[in-house]
Design an enzyme around this catalytic site. Structure first.
Site, PDB file in Angstrom:
ATOM      1  N   HIS A  47      18.035 -21.922  -9.161  1.00  0.00           N
ATOM      2  CA  HIS A  47      17.466 -23.300  -8.832  1.00  0.00           C
ATOM      3  C   HIS A  47      18.298 -24.122  -9.846  1.00  0.00           C
ATOM      4  O   HIS A  47      18.694 -23.494 -11.075  1.00  0.00           O
ATOM      5  CB  HIS A  47      16.134 -23.438  -9.154  1.00  0.00           C
ATOM      6  CG  HIS A  47      15.316 -22.413  -8.101  1.00  0.00           C
ATOM      7  ND1 HIS A  47      14.510 -21.603  -8.509  1.00  0.00           N
ATOM      8  CD2 HIS A  47      15.305 -22.863  -6.744  1.00  0.00           C
ATOM      9  CE1 HIS A  47      13.939 -20.899  -7.476  1.00  0.00           C
ATOM     10  NE2 HIS A  47      14.550 -21.614  -6.190  1.00  0.00           N
ATOM     11  N   ASP A  50      16.776 -23.789 -13.145  1.00  0.00           N
ATOM     12  CA  ASP A  50      16.851 -22.560 -13.928  1.00  0.00           C
ATOM     13  C   ASP A  50      18.125 -22.375 -14.751  1.00  0.00           C
ATOM     14  O   ASP A  50      18.197 -22.071 -15.974  1.00  0.00           O
ATOM     15  CB  ASP A  50      17.306 -21.337 -12.909  1.00  0.00           C
ATOM     16  CG  ASP A  50      15.812 -20.940 -12.098  1.00  0.00           C
ATOM     17  OD1 ASP A  50      14.770 -21.247 -12.466  1.00  0.00           O
ATOM     18  OD2 ASP A  50      16.103 -20.711 -10.837  1.00  0.00           O
ATOM     19  N   GLU A 172      17.310 -22.119   3.914  1.00  0.00           N
ATOM     20  CA  GLU A 172      16.673 -20.802   4.207  1.00  0.00           C
ATOM     21  C   GLU A 172      15.188 -21.332   5.014  1.00  0.00           C
ATOM     22  O   GLU A 172      14.319 -21.793   4.156  1.00  0.00           O
ATOM     23  CB  GLU A 172      16.146 -20.416   2.797  1.00  0.00           C
ATOM     24  CG  GLU A 172      15.244 -19.226   2.732  1.00  0.00           C
ATOM     25  CD  GLU A 172      14.887 -18.704   1.243  1.00  0.00           C
ATOM     26  OE1 GLU A 172      15.504 -19.201   0.265  1.00  0.00           O
ATOM     27  OE2 GLU A 172      13.771 -18.233   1.356  1.00  0.00           O
ATOM     28  N   GLU A 208      15.081 -15.018   4.593  1.00  0.00           N
ATOM     29  CA  GLU A 208      14.360 -14.242   3.776  1.00  0.00           C
ATOM     30  C   GLU A 208      13.331 -13.475   4.682  1.00  0.00           C
ATOM     31  O   GLU A 208      12.488 -13.944   5.703  1.00  0.00           O
ATOM     32  CB  GLU A 208      13.313 -15.263   2.849  1.00  0.00           C
ATOM     33  CG  GLU A 208      12.231 -14.224   2.022  1.00  0.00           C
ATOM     34  CD  GLU A 208      11.476 -14.787   1.078  1.00  0.00           C
ATOM     35  OE1 GLU A 208      12.118 -15.820   0.445  1.00  0.00           O
ATOM     36  OE2 GLU A 208      10.409 -14.780   1.278  1.00  0.00           O
ATOM     37  N   HIS A 211       9.593 -14.587   5.248  1.00  0.00           N
ATOM     38  CA  HIS A 211       9.689 -16.096   5.904  1.00  0.00           C
ATOM     39  C   HIS A 211       9.774 -15.826   7.490  1.00  0.00           C
ATOM     40  O   HIS A 211       8.893 -16.424   8.155  1.00  0.00           O
ATOM     41  CB  HIS A 211      10.656 -16.861   5.514  1.00  0.00           C
ATOM     42  CG  HIS A 211      10.544 -17.384   4.261  1.00  0.00           C
ATOM     43  ND1 HIS A 211      11.441 -18.176   3.541  1.00  0.00           N
ATOM     44  CD2 HIS A 211       9.629 -17.123   3.217  1.00  0.00           C
ATOM     45  CE1 HIS A 211      11.059 -18.346   2.137  1.00  0.00           C
ATOM     46  NE2 HIS A 211       9.908 -17.868   2.142  1.00  0.00           N
ATOM     47  N   ASP A 246       2.030 -16.105   1.415  1.00  0.00           N
ATOM     48  CA  ASP A 246       3.796 -15.436   1.129  1.00  0.00           C
ATOM     49  C   ASP A 246       3.609 -14.336  -0.125  1.00  0.00           C
ATOM     50  O   ASP A 246       3.708 -14.786  -1.251  1.00  0.00           O
ATOM     51  CB  ASP A 246       4.621 -16.587   0.893  1.00  0.00           C
ATOM     52  CG  ASP A 246       5.947 -16.388   0.996  1.00  0.00           C
ATOM     53  OD1 ASP A 246       6.286 -15.155   0.839  1.00  0.00           O
ATOM     54  OD2 ASP A 246       6.807 -17.462   0.655  1.00  0.00           O
ATOM     55  N   ASP A 248       6.250 -11.549  -0.664  1.00  0.00           N
ATOM     56  CA  ASP A 248       7.511 -11.293  -1.359  1.00  0.00           C
ATOM     57  C   ASP A 248       7.481  -9.941  -1.866  1.00  0.00           C
ATOM     58  O   ASP A 248       7.628  -9.702  -3.048  1.00  0.00           O
ATOM     59  CB  ASP A 248       7.832 -12.202  -2.597  1.00  0.00           C
ATOM     60  CG  ASP A 248       8.066 -13.631  -2.118  1.00  0.00           C
ATOM     61  OD1 ASP A 248       8.370 -13.950  -0.676  1.00  0.00           O
ATOM     62  OD2 ASP A 248       7.888 -14.683  -3.063  1.00  0.00           O
TER      63      ASP A 248
HETATM   64 MN   LIG Z   1       8.764 -15.547   0.235  1.00  0.00          MN
END
Ligand SMILES: [Mn+2]
Length: 349
Positions: A47, A50, A172, A208, A211, A246, A248
């Site tokens: 990002h 980041d 995304e 992803e 997602h 979500d 992950d």
């Molecule tokens: Mn995710």
């Protein structure tokens, strides 16, 4: 072929989960990258903040200097940057959307922040800028004009495409969180948006796994749809238990067959042969001790590699089996996943 792998600094576990605060000191980005470098990653996903912490408070000169230091840091570790993505969902002023905010002045600010990522990407030696349309949707459906909003997204992408004739952009898609109605929830939407821009070949998608699952779709087919357009610019492999929050989870943790099919579709397409990375976007299983900072990453890499071998095993067994009806083919897939080798292939039972 063997894939090249990428990961974001946010994937190194810092002792928190999304429902609680920090349980120990959070590592800075460089320290984080130092931890992941030896695991077998070739690139880092960033990002904008980041790359340059507190980027919104820094001057252009400071931002450039810090970006160059990060580039040198990556060079020393033998790592590349895969992409830079503006964190458009975090600032409070974008709570009702960034690129689709009903307020034109705020949309302008969101485009400005995105435009800066073009320069950051160039400085980092990559040509990819990413968009997760996190708040580009609604929590109050009536608060935005959905037709105009799609137009705003196209306008924003066009502005960036025209500003930098080399840059590639990816969308995304995600159907929910933090909004509950997204203007671009699936790869079909991403490809359609791409086709509305002035340079469709430079606007791709990143799938992803979680997602896609949250949209009730098959991640492998979402990848295939973008591949068929020649526009799968990246993937975030992970896993997700049906329509929960979500999650992950580590790749393959919930659904081995779905994981197998994702690797299969990428493998068949020669994904990676044009410089694409197989990216991970995985989180640890709730607050874990520091010693477990990396295990979910190791688990995910191992699962991708095992699935690569399973795909090859399957292709070989499938070719050797000759004519199979679909019931037999189904069994052969399950046998391959379970390692039930040494028995007659596909339905001779
Ligand atoms: Mn995710």
């Amino acid at each position: 072929m063997s894939f090249h792998y990428s990961v974001g600094p946010w994937n190194v576990h810092d002792g928190t989960d999304m429902f609680g605060g920090a349980t120990r000191d959070v590592l800075d980005v460089k320290e984080t990258i130092r931890h992941v470098a030896p695991l077998g990653f070739q690139a880092i996903q960033f990002h904008d903040d980041d790359l340059v912490p507190d980027i919104q408070e820094k001057s252009h000169g400071e931002i450039l200097a810090e970006t160059r230091r990060m580039r040198a840091f990556l060079d020393d570790l033998g790592l590349k940057a895969e992409f830079v993505a503006p964190r458009l969902w975090a600032p409070p002023e974008f709570r009702n959307g960034a690129l689709t905010n009903p307020d034109a002045a705020l949309r302008g600010k969101a485009i400005e922040r995105s435009r800066r990522c073009l320069e950051l990407a160039r400085e980092m030696g990559c040509d990819l800028v990413g968009f997760w349309f996190a708040r580009e949707g609604t929590v109050v459906a009536e608060s935005k004009d959905p037709v105009a909003s799609v137009g705003y997204l196209v306008e924003a992408l066009n502005t960036l495409l025209e500003e930098d004739r080399e840059i590639r952009l990816f969308i995304e898609p995600k159907p929910n969180e933090p909004i509950d109605r997204s203007f671009a929830p699936t790869m079909g939407h991403a490809m359609a948006l791409s086709s509305l821009t002035v340079a469709p070949q430079r606007v791709g998608g990143l799938v992803e796994s979680a997602h896609a699952i949250l949209a009730g779709l098959d991640p492998a087919l979402e990848m295939a749809f973008a591949l068929a357009h020649g526009r799968l610019f990246g993937v975030h492999l992970n896993d997700q238990n049906s329509l929960r929050y979500d999650q992950d989870k580590a790749f393959g943790a919930e659904n081995l067959r779905q994981a197998f099919n994702q690797v299969r579709v990428l493998h068949h397409a020669g994904f990676g042969s044009r410089g694409e990375y197989v990216g991970l976007d995985v989180k640890a299983l709730g607050p874990q001790p520091a010693s477990n900072r990396l295990q979910h990453l190791r688990n995910s890499l191992r699962m991708v590699r095992i699935m690569e071998r399973k795909v090859q095993e399957y292709e070989k067994a499938r070719a050797a089996a000759g004519n199979l009806d679909i019931e037999q083919e189904e069994l052969l897939v399950l046998e391959t996943l379970l390692g039930a080798t040494g028995e007659p292939a596909g339905g001779a039972h």
